[in-house]
Write an enzyme that holds these catalytic residues in place. Structure first.
Site, PDB file in Angstrom:
ATOM      1  N   HIS A 164       0.856  -1.186   0.000  1.00 53.09           N
ATOM      2  CA  HIS A 164       0.000   0.000   0.000  1.00 53.09           C
ATOM      3  C   HIS A 164       0.898   1.244   0.000  1.00 53.09           C
ATOM      4  CE1 HIS A 164      -3.587   2.372   0.611  1.00 53.09           C
ATOM      5  NE2 HIS A 164      -2.907   3.086   1.494  1.00 53.09           N
ATOM      6  N   ASP A 220      -6.494  -3.258   3.898  1.00 54.92           N
ATOM      7  CA  ASP A 220      -5.275  -2.638   4.461  1.00 54.92           C
ATOM      8  C   ASP A 220      -5.138  -2.812   5.973  1.00 54.92           C
ATOM      9  OD1 ASP A 220      -4.794  -1.688   1.875  1.00 54.92           O
ATOM     10  OD2 ASP A 220      -5.900   0.154   2.237  1.00 54.92           O
TER      11      ASP A 220
HETATM   12  C1  GAR Z   1       1.024   1.039  -6.327  1.00 56.52           C
HETATM   13  O1  GAR Z   1       1.429   2.317  -5.895  1.00 56.52           O
HETATM   14  C2  GAR Z   1       0.410   0.270  -5.165  1.00 56.52           C
HETATM   15  O2  GAR Z   1       1.023   0.498  -3.934  1.00 56.52           O
HETATM   16  C3  GAR Z   1      -0.985   0.818  -5.186  1.00 56.52           C
HETATM   17  O3  GAR Z   1      -1.315   0.912  -6.547  1.00 56.52           O
HETATM   18  C4  GAR Z   1      -0.129   1.156  -7.309  1.00 56.52           C
HETATM   19  C5  GAR Z   1      -0.037   0.125  -8.412  1.00 56.52           C
HETATM   20  O4  GAR Z   1       0.996   0.405  -9.311  1.00 56.52           O
HETATM   21  N1  GAR Z   1      -1.869  -0.032  -4.452  1.00 56.52           N
HETATM   22  C6  GAR Z   1      -2.937   0.419  -3.783  1.00 56.52           C
HETATM   23  O5  GAR Z   1      -3.272   1.572  -3.773  1.00 56.52           O
HETATM   24  C7  GAR Z   1      -3.718  -0.661  -3.032  1.00 56.52           C
HETATM   25  N2  GAR Z   1      -4.542  -0.099  -2.028  1.00 56.52           N
HETATM   26  P1  GAR Z   1       1.546  -0.706 -10.300  1.00 56.52           P
HETATM   27  O6  GAR Z   1       0.338  -1.310 -11.042  1.00 56.52           O
HETATM   28  O7  GAR Z   1       2.416   0.046 -11.239  1.00 56.52           O
HETATM   29  O8  GAR Z   1       2.299  -1.733  -9.505  1.00 56.52           O
END
Ligand code: GAR
Length: 206
Positions: free
Chosen positions: A110, A151
């Site tokens: 997260h 979370d």
């Molecule tokens: C990341 O920043 C991850 O931490 C977040 O989404 C993004 C995905 O990026 N996750 C959340 O917000 C979950 N609650 P990615 O597809 O490039 O890995």
């Protein structure tokens, strides 16, 4: 210990990519054996195909009930002998049956310092905008165990970053993503090399 990883991802898949690359560079011993996305047009499924990794587009919507959906997920996870699940930018809840079966074997990343700026509705860019709107001076990333609440599970590792006065949600996201790309492989490495035990919510690796 070499683990069989399954990565769930909804979006671009840059965290998935960092896990695949960590495997190639031997930063982790485990391999991504399976990729599941709820989003047919996700970068994650594209990455799966590019790297010849078995992949499935599965979402609750395709099934008549949550239990049918859980059964499908469980059968696919068992087909690939998965023993560690990683949620890498996965925007849906994992059904409770899967949570129970893989208790303490599901990790989520997260993009904030949990328990701040997390929970249902706070994901992706919205997290960083909320940090800026609140006027927080630090943010960061958290890897935690997954339970049935968004979370909520025990924290495995966290890393902080400073919030700059001229940050936008996008610039903060970019800086935190860089950290995420190291933190998630680091967490996997902990599961490969250490035993962990609990004291209430506290996780200790020995
Ligand atoms: C990341 O920043 C991850 O931490 C977040 O989404 C993004 C995905 O990026 N996750 C959340 O917000 C979950 N609650 P990615 O597809 O490039 O890995």
């Amino acid at each position: 210990l070499k683990l069989n990883l399954c990565v769930f991802a909804s979006g671009k898949g840059s965290n998935l990519n960092s896990i695949i690359k960590s495997g190639i560079k031997n930063v982790i011993q485990s391999k991504v054996e399976l990729i599941i996305s709820n989003n047919l047009t996700s970068g994650a499924l594209e990455l799966a195909k590019k790297n010849n990794i078995p992949n499935y587009h599965l979402s609750l919507k395709q099934f008549i009930s949550e239990s049918e959906y859980s059964n499908k997920l469980i059968s696919v996870l068992q087909d690939y002998n998965i023993n560690l699940i990683i949620l890498a930018g996965y925007m849906k809840l994992i059904p409770s049956e899967v949570c129970r079966l893989y208790k303490n074997k599901i990790l989520n990343i997260h993009p904030s310092l949990i328990p701040s700026f997390c929970g249902q509705g706070l994901y992706g860019l919205k997290v960083h905008q909320a940090v800026l709107d609140y006027g927080a001076k630090v943010s960061g990333a958290t890897v935690h165990l997954v339970d049935e609440i968004y979370d909520h599970g025990a924290i495995v590792i966290q890393k902080s970053v400073k919030v700059n006065d001229d940050d936008t949600a996008e610039s903060l996201q970019k800086r935190i993503l860089k950290i995420e790309h190291k933190l998630l492989p680091e967490a996997i490495r902990l599961f490969e090399t250490k035993k962990f035990n609990f004291e209430e919510r506290k996780v200790f690796f020995t």
